[in-house]
Design an enzyme around this catalytic site. Sequence first.
Site, PDB file in Angstrom:
ATOM      1  N   GLY A 284       0.824  -1.208   0.000  1.00 55.55           N
ATOM      2  CA  GLY A 284       0.000   0.000   0.000  1.00 55.55           C
ATOM      3  C   GLY A 284       0.855   1.253   0.000  1.00 55.55           C
ATOM      4  O   GLY A 284       1.935   1.299  -0.597  1.00 55.55           O
ATOM      5  N   SER A 285       0.399   2.256   0.709  1.00 46.71           N
ATOM      6  CA  SER A 285       1.055   3.568   0.662  1.00 46.71           C
ATOM      7  C   SER A 285       2.426   3.607   1.307  1.00 46.71           C
ATOM      8  O   SER A 285       3.156   4.597   1.152  1.00 46.71           O
ATOM      9  CB  SER A 285       0.155   4.622   1.316  1.00 46.71           C
ATOM     10  OG  SER A 285      -1.007   4.819   0.537  1.00 46.71           O
ATOM     11  N   VAL A 286       2.807   2.558   2.034  1.00 48.02           N
ATOM     12  CA  VAL A 286       4.185   2.512   2.549  1.00 48.02           C
ATOM     13  C   VAL A 286       5.169   2.575   1.389  1.00 48.02           C
ATOM     14  O   VAL A 286       6.259   3.132   1.506  1.00 48.02           O
ATOM     15  CB  VAL A 286       4.407   1.227   3.387  1.00 48.02           C
ATOM     16  CG1 VAL A 286       5.860   1.136   3.854  1.00 48.02           C
ATOM     17  CG2 VAL A 286       3.472   1.191   4.588  1.00 48.02           C
TER      18      VAL A 286
END
Length: 554
Positions: A284-286
Amino acid sequence: MLLIGRLIQIQLVDTDSFSNHEVNLVEASINQRTQSFILSDGRGTLVDRNGEPMRGSIPSLILFPFLNEREWPIHKVSEIINVTPDELRRALQGKKQPFKFGKTITKNEMVKINDLRIPGVYAVYQPESSDRLASHLIGSVRTNPDLVKSKYPEKWNEGLVDQHTRLGISGLQLAFDPFLISEGESKLLYHADRKGNPLLGLDVKMFTNSDSFYPLQVKTTVDTDLQGVVESSLDQTNITDGGAVLIDIKNSNVLSMASRPTFDENNPLGDGATNKMVKGYFPGSVFKTVILAAAYEAGIPNNRTFDCNQNVYRDGPEKRELGVLDLKQSFAASCNATFAILAEELIKKDQDVIEKTAEKLGISSTVGWNDKLYHYDHFEQFPDESDPVFFKSEKDKGIRKAIDQTAIGQLNVKVSPLSLANMMATIARGGDSKQVRVVSDILYQNNTTFLSFQEKKNNSKPLPSDVVDELQGALREVVASGTGKSFLGNLPVEVAGKSGTAEPGGNADYDYQWFVGYFPYNEPRYALAVVDFERREKEYKAYQAFAKIVDALY
């Protein structure tokens, strides 16, 4: 003649390997007239960084069945362990083999019992079956005669291993099996007559093939106290599918690793046996951290603005309309449109920019320690670790929507929690990328060193120091004003990090929730990745577990 031939086969020819089952007839005949209690199967032990066994052992009372046939000071023993003599008698009734008495005893009681020197009554250390800390990391063992024979033919031919020898099948037990494998058990044994009494009055003897050097000990970098903190934090926040990895930033040593769900050690290949902390999942946004690093290295300034009311494809509104944000604000608020735009621009200039940046952050390949060791050309401390994936094929780099999805850690991107924790450690220590160790040394039984695993830096060119400084500031901004602001002012130390939410695909009614970061912000010591793989709407278990771990450490 047939009978005589059969007797010759049994008694002279096939004594070591009889029938298709390869039964050792000499050993079997001895077993018929002996009674024994296995103290240890002789397999090497795993210890934590302080030298304490990772699987605990407790003092236990061992009783031999011939006690039923003789007078012995039962009242003295019952008084020491605070049970009635009748309880000991009932425990002995019907027993054919030595056994462990059900009541746990103390170290002091163990000394007192052994001081009595009663034949058939022994107090010894036995493994603690309920101690399951770091079960996925430690891994499992089981017997597999065919595999033992094929894997260790020389030891098999010399009789050092047999069909009862346990092999490591996962985790550190698998990785270090060549060093841990048993070459002989330790046991209490006596020769018995028909009634089960010691033959000719012989006392119980201890038999062992071990010496002051063997079996070996594998010294891990794990701190069992911290392991307890991490596992209890996961359980208290009810993360039943996910886990956490805690890394020492100074040297990229694993201090703790816990995976959920747990598994039944009697079924080591069943449900829940996979160590999810070394397998690849949608980050995801990591993953925007990688895109941000590439953007900073390409010279894109923080004051550049983006329309964060648009969705990731910029063909409609976003669910979270964030307005116009600059680069650092976009990272803090996790604006999808910003990082899709940046990824498209960066890949247009250099198709391999994501892989190159990931390499500088230490996550372009498996991150576990690997090198030539002893007589092994390629030894891996994490044999179960998955390779990271960024693009399924080179064609995706020419498809706009594929680039956009990749930029936000979806589509085909797969990275392990271990890799993401190591990425944070790399950033926190100034861009110096290292391999992750979970074992520092292999020791002889007398604690002298047999082999050591030195710290290993990756050969990749590091990110420029000014880029790393910008990344550190952006990760802190996530907590100061962005998706991690629930930590602000609520923890004993300042943290920096990145949140992530990823859709697993299909018709799942849950998603993945991540928080990956490091702390203390000004003097980094720990890197931590926490993930919940079954996060329902309005649940924040990953954040809660991260906070609990930080709070407990300080």
